[in-house]
Enzyme design. Structure first.
Site, PDB file in Angstrom:
ATOM      1  N   TYR A 144      -1.247   1.805  -4.921  1.00 56.18           N
ATOM      2  CA  TYR A 144      -1.574   0.386  -4.717  1.00 56.18           C
ATOM      3  C   TYR A 144      -1.076  -0.099  -3.359  1.00 56.18           C
ATOM      4  O   TYR A 144      -1.833  -0.694  -2.579  1.00 56.18           O
ATOM      5  CB  TYR A 144      -0.967  -0.481  -5.843  1.00 56.18           C
ATOM      6  CG  TYR A 144      -0.683  -1.880  -5.360  1.00 56.18           C
ATOM      7  CD1 TYR A 144      -1.721  -2.766  -5.116  1.00 56.18           C
ATOM      8  CD2 TYR A 144       0.622  -2.301  -5.080  1.00 56.18           C
ATOM      9  CE1 TYR A 144      -1.472  -4.034  -4.603  1.00 56.18           C
ATOM     10  CE2 TYR A 144       0.880  -3.554  -4.574  1.00 56.18           C
ATOM     11  CZ  TYR A 144      -0.172  -4.422  -4.340  1.00 56.18           C
ATOM     12  OH  TYR A 144       0.083  -5.666  -3.823  1.00 56.18           O
ATOM     13  N   HIS A 145       0.202   0.160  -3.054  1.00 55.34           N
ATOM     14  CA  HIS A 145       0.740  -0.306  -1.774  1.00 55.34           C
ATOM     15  C   HIS A 145       0.002   0.366  -0.606  1.00 55.34           C
ATOM     16  O   HIS A 145      -0.171  -0.219   0.451  1.00 55.34           O
ATOM     17  CB  HIS A 145       2.249  -0.028  -1.690  1.00 55.34           C
ATOM     18  CG  HIS A 145       3.072  -0.917  -2.582  1.00 55.34           C
ATOM     19  ND1 HIS A 145       3.567  -0.508  -3.792  1.00 55.34           N
ATOM     20  CD2 HIS A 145       3.487  -2.198  -2.430  1.00 55.34           C
ATOM     21  CE1 HIS A 145       4.251  -1.502  -4.347  1.00 55.34           C
ATOM     22  NE2 HIS A 145       4.222  -2.540  -3.553  1.00 55.34           N
ATOM     23  N   THR A 199       1.263  -7.274   0.972  1.00 52.84           N
ATOM     24  CA  THR A 199       2.519  -7.030   0.266  1.00 52.84           C
ATOM     25  C   THR A 199       3.636  -6.572   1.204  1.00 52.84           C
ATOM     26  O   THR A 199       3.380  -5.877   2.189  1.00 52.84           O
ATOM     27  CB  THR A 199       2.308  -5.974  -0.844  1.00 52.84           C
ATOM     28  OG1 THR A 199       3.557  -5.682  -1.454  1.00 52.84           O
ATOM     29  CG2 THR A 199       1.724  -4.675  -0.304  1.00 52.84           C
ATOM     30  N   LYS A 230      -3.034  -1.502   0.475  1.00 51.48           N
ATOM     31  CA  LYS A 230      -2.746  -2.687   1.305  1.00 51.48           C
ATOM     32  C   LYS A 230      -2.446  -2.257   2.742  1.00 51.48           C
ATOM     33  O   LYS A 230      -2.675  -3.019   3.679  1.00 51.48           O
ATOM     34  CB  LYS A 230      -1.565  -3.467   0.721  1.00 51.48           C
ATOM     35  CG  LYS A 230      -1.840  -4.029  -0.670  1.00 51.48           C
ATOM     36  CD  LYS A 230      -2.538  -5.382  -0.614  1.00 51.48           C
ATOM     37  CE  LYS A 230      -2.808  -5.915  -2.003  1.00 51.48           C
ATOM     38  NZ  LYS A 230      -3.321  -7.262  -2.051  1.00 51.48           N
ATOM     39  N   SER A 235       3.385   3.522  -3.253  1.00 54.84           N
ATOM     40  CA  SER A 235       2.484   3.774  -4.396  1.00 54.84           C
ATOM     41  C   SER A 235       1.053   3.736  -3.866  1.00 54.84           C
ATOM     42  O   SER A 235       0.811   3.261  -2.742  1.00 54.84           O
ATOM     43  CB  SER A 235       2.642   2.693  -5.473  1.00 54.84           C
ATOM     44  OG  SER A 235       2.040   1.477  -5.048  1.00 54.84           O
TER      45      SER A 235
END
Ligand code: USQ
Length: 405
Positions: free
Chosen positions: A189-190, A145, A193, A187
């Protein structure tokens, strides 16, 4: 090529599987169907009616004569079965989409944070370890991302993964070195990654795995050339406050007469890419893999940048929708600049689909067609980044008004 698409039942995984199958590759989808379970947990459903994965692949065979095989397997939990599966299939390439991909979902509660980290990091690490152990020399392509870079207010151009830095040696000379661009995820989630990036760097360096990491922007649109071919091949379309992404949300909101939900001043600038270009980029990356011993190849998979409020104004002009200025449930820069380099995909022949009225209207039409499936109470973004923000958002009259709209 024999290609394994991990997470091939998802929003980008499904159209990618169709695209690659259409080109004559032998495609195997591996998926634990977690996205469908999360829909059930959240009490939402895709705007477009989605059939089971088995039914989707049956229709694909009926329409094209090509077969896509589906394997139910949890990459994060079934490590031994994953190894067996890889040994059985022996893919030439593995495309890894199999991660929890929504930032708001990852910030919902502590349980969602733990789930997202466990799931994403284990899935990636299990895959890397299994490739080494089985000695399968497949090209691994990961969907990463743009969000790993963070959003600075300065607006310096973001290079493709690596940053050249001058480092002073003990002898006082300055040597040039390229390092992974320092991450600044916004976040949980980020953040997963960002952790993936370190795992990739290690396995490329230590075991010579051939890895490409695609730093993708926000995907918009719904159809690709292949999903248009039959009503049952339709892609999923998320509009809810956790999984719906900003431009697609504005378009569906416009279609059902719901005020466009701009967070804060809408000064957030983000990178975007149309779903058709997303699958095309994966094909381009597939054909341009690194050699054994190379460092991880990183592409910025985006075609343009836009400010959230400009998108809201554009959709409003196009459709007459009203704009609602809401308190931001996220902890993020209110205003930021964003300049991104994407020279590598352009050099490989990508001819970007940019935001133009025709394609925006297509999404509005799809949304109008299925508007009867929308639960309006699921539109507001209710996942807040901190407890304090959650309380502030709840107290805001505009937010309350929208919740009951
Ligand atoms: O109704 C909304 C929804 C979002 N936003 C704002 O729009 C921006 C983008 O939010 P988003 O939900 O569209 O995108 P994001 O959470 O960043 O995540 C999405 O886009 C990422 C690419 S990127 O953003 O990192 O480039 C992917 O990795 C993720 O899987 C995908 O869910 C944020 O500033 C958010 O506050 C609004 O103003 N109103």
């Amino acid at each position: 090529m024999k290609i394994a698409v991990l997470g091939g039942d998802g929003f980008v995984g499904w159209p990618t599987s169709l695209h690659l199958s259409d080109q004559g590759h032998e495609v195997h989808i591996l998926d634990n169907l977690s996205r469908r379970w999360i829909d059930t947990e959240l009490g939402v459903q895709s705007l477009t009616p989605m059939d089971s994965i088995q039914e989707r692949t049956r229709i694909w065979h009926q329409e094209t004569g090509r077969r896509i095989r589906f394997h139910l397997l949890d990459l994060a939990k079934d490590y031994e079965r994953l190894k067996q599966w890889l040994l059985e299939i022996r893919p030439d390439a593995v495309i890894h989409f199999a991660e929890q991909r929504a930032a708001p979902y990852s910030m919902k509660t502590d349980r969602h944070k733990v789930y997202t980290v466990d799931n994403n990091v284990s899935a990636t690490h299990n895959l890397l370890s299994a490739l080494v152990e089985t000695e399968i020399d497949a090209h691994l392509i990961h969907l990463g991302t743009m969000g790993v870079y963070g959003y600075s207010t300065v607006g310096a151009a973001i290079p493709e993964g690596y940053l050249p830095v001058g480092i002073e040696t003990i002898g006082g000379e300055t040597v040039e070195q390229e390092i992974l661009y320092p991450t600044r995820p916004g976040s949980i989630y980020h953040m997963t990654k960002s952790l993936d990036q370190i795992l990739f760097q290690f396995y490329a360096q230590n075991d010579g795995l051939r890895i490409t990491d695609l730093h993708q922007g926000i995907v918009w649109g719904t159809h690709t050339e292949q999903t248009r071919r039959h009503v049952q091949l339709v892609n999923r379309f998320d509009y809810d406050g956790d999984y719906g992404t900003v431009l697609n949300r504005f378009l569906i909101q416009a279609a059902i007469g719901y005020p466009l939900t701009v967070h804060g001043t809408g000064g957030q600038t983000r990178a975007f890419i149309h779903i058709q270009d997303s699958v095309r980029c994966i094909e381009l990356a597939l054909n341009d893999g690194p050699k054994r011993g190379d460092r991880v190849k990183i592409f910025n998979q985006m075609t343009e940048t836009h400010r959230v409020r400009d998108l809201a104004n554009l959709v409003s002009e196009l459709t007459g929708a009203k704009v609602a200025w809401l308190p931001n449930p996220r902890k993020e820069a209110a205003e930021n600049e964003l300049v991104v380099k994407n020279d590598q995909f352009l050099a490989l022949g990508l001819d970007p689909i940019t935001l133009r009225a025709g394609l925006l209207e297509e999404v509005v039409d799809v949304a109008k067609k299925y508007a009867y499936r929308v639960d309006r109470s699921r539109i507001p973004c209710v996942s807040a980044w901190t407890r304090e923000i959650a309380q502030r958002v709840e107290r805001d009259p505009e937010h309350r008004g929208l919740k009951s709209a």
